[in-house]
Design an enzyme around this catalytic site. Structure first.
Site: not given
Ligand code: NAP
Length: 283
Positions: A53, A97, A120
């Site tokens: 990422k 995460q 997200d």
């Protein structure tokens, strides 16, 4: 033989567009979009995901930051860090995460991220199984829709089957397909006659995590098949939910694993960050 959907190539095309867009954003608004990823602990798979990422964010020229916190970080400390990032005007997107260590309540962490910075897409997804207008959709489901459009296939009016009803992929991708006016069926572990249902699907999205459970004879000839599942077979080889080698001769279009939905998911994280930025600068 069906055509292979090259997720890497389609993602590369999107990165090129976003690269230019970020330059224009800087000229117009005086700063580049900012993405902060928080990782707690040393989970090796998570470390790899975060590195990928970060690499993607740097490639596009985002102001990218990774906050690495030790395994023993308390929930209060993590929530404080999120609060600070929520208030930071240079941060447009925040991603924690997952998984977080067991002593931390995942739901409390997700809820702490400002909905406007939730790259997200948990916020939109959580709000009653309909995407709230104005908040970004989760990256993998959004990647699936992007791939179908990128190959020039129609979604409206077609029968789409989603295998798997997980919160991260199955449910939200079904919602997005419905928003695109597909006729949607959702299958799960209690579904009877999966093969029979699958053979009527013009679009089949598998999001289960069971190696090659979708056999070639479950695929409608000419169907678009997107394989989200990632697991290892008995030999330890990475594979998807679909028996790719056999199904590629039946499907019209099919994604490989790896190299299909995966690369597109990361590109969508960057797209989501740009969308949050635009919302931010435009009030
Ligand atoms: P999940 O939340 O565990 O959901 C799995 C779903 O599969 C559940 O709804 C389950 O049904 C269903 N299922 C299990 N056995 C089945 C069967 N025999 N027939 C039909 N459905 C069955 O998993 P997830 O988080 O959605 O992830 C799914 C897969 O996608 C995993 O392999 C994950 O690694 C992968 N993934 C890939 C990406 C990417 O970027 N490529 C991103 C995210 C996830 P029940 O609800 O009835 O238990």
């Amino acid at each position: 033989m069906g055509k292979i959907i090259d997720g890497k190539a389609i993602a590369a095309g999107l990165y090129d567009k976003m690269l230019q867009e970020v330059d224009q954003m800087e000229q117009q608004y005086g700063r580049r979009p900012g993405l902060t990823v928080i990782i707690v602990g040393e989970d090796p798979a998570s470390q790899v995901y975060v590195r990928n990422k970060e690499k993607a964010a740097k490639k596009i020229g985002l102001v990218s930051q990774v906050v690495r916190l030790p395994e023993e970080t308390t929930q209060d400390k993590l929530l404080t860090v999120i609060k600070q990032l929520n208030a930071d005007p240079t941060v447009d997107g925040i991603l924690v995460q997952l998984p977080v260590p067991k002593h931390i309540d995942k739901d409390a962490v997700i809820a702490a991220v400002s909905p406007e910075k939730d790259v997200d897409g948990f916020f939109g997804m959580k709000s009653g199984f309909t995407m709230k207008q104005g908040y970004v959709a989760p990256c993998t489901p959004r990647a699936c829709i992007y791939l179908i459009k990128a190959i020039g296939e129609t979604i409206e009016g077609r029968h789409a089957l989603v295998v798997g009803r997980g919160e991260l992929v199955g449910k939200p991708v079904a919602t997005l397909l419905l928003n695109e006016n597909a006729t949607v069926t959702i299958a799960h572990s209690r579904t009877r006659n999966l093969g029979e249902i699958a053979r009527t699907a013009d679009i089949l999205i598998a999001a289960v995590g069971k190696p090659r459970m979708i056999a070639a004879d479950m695929v409608k000839p000419g169907a678009v098949v997107l394989d989200v599942g990632v697991s290892r077979d008995a030999e330890g080889k990475i594979c998807g939910d679909v028996d790719f080698e056999a199904a590629k001769d039946v499907a019209g279009w099919i994604t490989p694993v790896p190299g299909g939905v995966g690369p597109m998911t990361i590109a969508m994280l960057i797209r989501n960050t740009l969308d949050c930025y635009l919302k931010h600068v435009n009030g």
